[in-house]
Design a protein around this motif. Structure first.
Motif, mmCIF file in Angstrom:
data_model
loop_
_atom_site.group_PDB
_atom_site.id
_atom_site.type_symbol
_atom_site.label_atom_id
_atom_site.label_comp_id
_atom_site.label_asym_id
_atom_site.label_seq_id
_atom_site.Cartn_x
_atom_site.Cartn_y
_atom_site.Cartn_z
ATOM 1 N N GLY A 235 0.802 -1.216 0.000
ATOM 2 C CA GLY A 235 0.000 0.000 0.000
ATOM 3 C C GLY A 235 0.835 1.266 0.000
ATOM 4 N N LYS A 236 2.136 1.115 -0.049
ATOM 5 C CA LYS A 236 3.088 2.202 -0.280
ATOM 6 C C LYS A 236 4.102 1.710 -1.300
ATOM 7 N N GLU A 304 -3.840 8.130 -9.260
ATOM 8 C CA GLU A 304 -4.521 8.593 -8.052
ATOM 9 C C GLU A 304 -5.388 7.478 -7.457
ATOM 10 N N GLY A 305 -5.215 7.246 -6.180
ATOM 11 C CA GLY A 305 -6.033 6.276 -5.465
ATOM 12 C C GLY A 305 -5.530 4.850 -5.515
ATOM 13 N N TYR A 307 -2.717 3.318 -4.289
ATOM 14 C CA TYR A 307 -2.249 2.813 -2.999
ATOM 15 C C TYR A 307 -3.413 2.615 -2.032
ATOM 16 N N GLU A 308 -4.325 3.563 -2.022
ATOM 17 C CA GLU A 308 -5.500 3.462 -1.144
ATOM 18 C C GLU A 308 -6.320 2.225 -1.495
ATOM 19 N N ASP A 309 -6.419 1.948 -2.789
ATOM 20 C CA ASP A 309 -7.174 0.782 -3.249
ATOM 21 C C ASP A 309 -6.526 -0.516 -2.761
ATOM 22 N N LEU A 311 -4.673 -0.877 -0.071
ATOM 23 C CA LEU A 311 -4.907 -0.961 1.373
ATOM 24 C C LEU A 311 -6.336 -1.398 1.685
ATOM 25 N N GLU A 312 -7.285 -0.830 0.965
ATOM 26 C CA GLU A 312 -8.693 -1.165 1.210
ATOM 27 C C GLU A 312 -8.974 -2.630 0.884
ATOM 28 N N ASP A 315 -7.400 -4.805 3.651
ATOM 29 C CA ASP A 315 -8.217 -4.752 4.870
ATOM 30 C C ASP A 315 -9.490 -5.569 4.703
ATOM 31 N N GLY A 336 -1.378 -4.239 3.382
ATOM 32 C CA GLY A 336 -1.832 -4.151 1.999
ATOM 33 C C GLY A 336 -2.224 -5.509 1.469
#
Length: 397
Positions: A235-236, A304-305, A307-309, A311-312, A315, A336
């Motif tokens: 996620g990074k 855009e988004g 890394y967030e994707d 991580l989500e 999770d 991640g």
């Protein structure tokens, strides 16, 4: 070659050195985050080839870029400048905020190069006798000889004698053990932010902060092996970013090539001039197809988004498994889309049952399942995989 499932094992044994154990189906093609065998059976892939196929299978941007490069040129060697290498070098340096990069062919080769850099730096500055490299117990750093010895698992050190010298192993997350093993011979320490092969174990932040502080004070090179947990897997861009530290040397591979063999070593300014002309080389490092693939990967993960994707999704997978409330599941761990599931039974039992039901997973030791799905996996594919896993846990229970 005309081959069917009944003859694959005998044919394989006839032609290949027996270093792997394969199931008896034949993979034909991939689509999304799934494989399909020659009989049309689908397998949801939670392995991505040990974390390599970061963009899944049949990614249009990747296919187009590779086909265009095939039409132009495949190989030049490192004797000549070319555009694709420069493009990737610029992208990875700007993204990583490190200073220089060296491209090679694999993670183990990247780690070997990192050890050479650390030892030459120490030799140039302090003279001979300062070449010991510290690594953590349960770590994994590759299968070539120095990387093999840096791996903190005794089972990998058998048979290949005489083994390279100059390696020490310390307990993870035990700063006193690290301090007790530092002496005048130590030149470097190598770490994985998340120990993949060792059980999907995330190192503790306080431990890393103190370790890096000590290394800076004693001029010991800090190497982070990001071969498996790097390139957005956690996620990074890199797993070490979670610790708020700045390593001296970073090794990369696997997901950067999205299926094309690649490796690389990133260094900060301090270590950027250690190797000179002739100190290191590689015939295929910086290969044009690998560079084109890496360029596509870096473009995709920088959207855009992204890394967030990652991580989500990670999770979501972990929480879903925890909500199974299965007595087989002890806990989930990781970061991640690098996920471990600790179980009360041997993980290879679940791995085999999952494969028969169309889900491919990895193990990380006797009682840990390891999931490394493509970073682009869809929620539809995730949910299908979770249903299979849930059924297996109920069946085993």
């Amino acid at each position: 070659m005309n081959i069917n499932n009944n003859s694959i094992v005998s044919k394989w044994e006839e032609y290949f050195i027996n270093t792997y154990s394969q199931p008896d189906f034949i993979i034909d093609y991939g689509e999304g985050s799934c494989f399909f065998d020659t009989k049309g059976n689908k397998y949801i892939d939670f392995t991505s080839g040990y974390g390599v196929s970061s963009l899944g299978y049949s990614n249009n941007n990747l296919k187009t870029a590779l086909k265009n490069q095939v039409d132009k040129l495949l190989h030049t060697s490192n004797l000549y400048f070319n555009g694709p290498v420069l493009s990737v070098g610029e992208k990875i340096i700007n993204t990583s905020r490190l200073d220089k990069v060296y491209f090679c062919n694999s993670g183990t080769e990247a780690n070997e190069t990192a050890f050479k850099i650390a030892r030459k730096y120490s030799s140039d500055k302090y003279g001979e006798g300062r070449g010991t490299i510290i690594s953590l117990k349960d770590s994994f750093h590759g299968r070539t000889m120095m990387s093999l010895m840096a791996t903190g698992m005794d089972k990998y050190h058998k048979y290949f004698y005489p083994l390279p010298k100059g390696f020490k192993y310390v307990e993870k997350n035990d700063i006193e053990d690290f301090k007790n093993n530092i002496d005048s011979t130590v030149c470097a320490v190598i770490l994985e932010a998340v120990q993949g092969e060792g059980g999907v174990i995330v190192l503790e932040k306080d431990y890393i902060l103190e370790l890096v502080k000590i290394c800076k004070e004693k001029d010991i090179a800090v190497i982070f092996d990001e071969v498996q947990c790097g390139i957005a897997r956690t996620g990074k861009l890199f797993g070490y970013e979670y610790f708020d530290v700045k390593p001296d040397i970073v090794t990369i591979a696997k997901g950067l090539g999205a299926g094309i063999p690649i490796g690389g070593v990133l260094v900060n300014e301090k270590f950027s001039k250690v190797l000179g002309k002739g100190d290191q080389g590689t015939t295929f490092g910086g290969n044009l197809l690998a560079m084109v693939a890496a360029s596509v990967v870096l473009d995709e993960i920088s959207k855009e988004g992204f890394y967030e994707d990652v991580l989500e999704k990670g999770d979501y997978i972990r929480k879903s498994i925890e909500n199974f409330n299965s007595t087989i599941v002890v806990k989930t761990k990781g970061m991640g889309l690098m996920i471990g599931v600790e179980t009360t039974i041997e993980s290879n039992i679940i791995e085999e049952k999952a494969r028969k039901k169309g889900l491919l997973v990895l193990t990380a030791g006797k009682n840990v399942l390891r999931f490394l799905p493509p970073l682009t996996i869809s929620y539809k594919e995730i949910n299908e995989a979770l249903e299979i896993l849930k059924d297996i846990l109920l069946e085993v229970n």
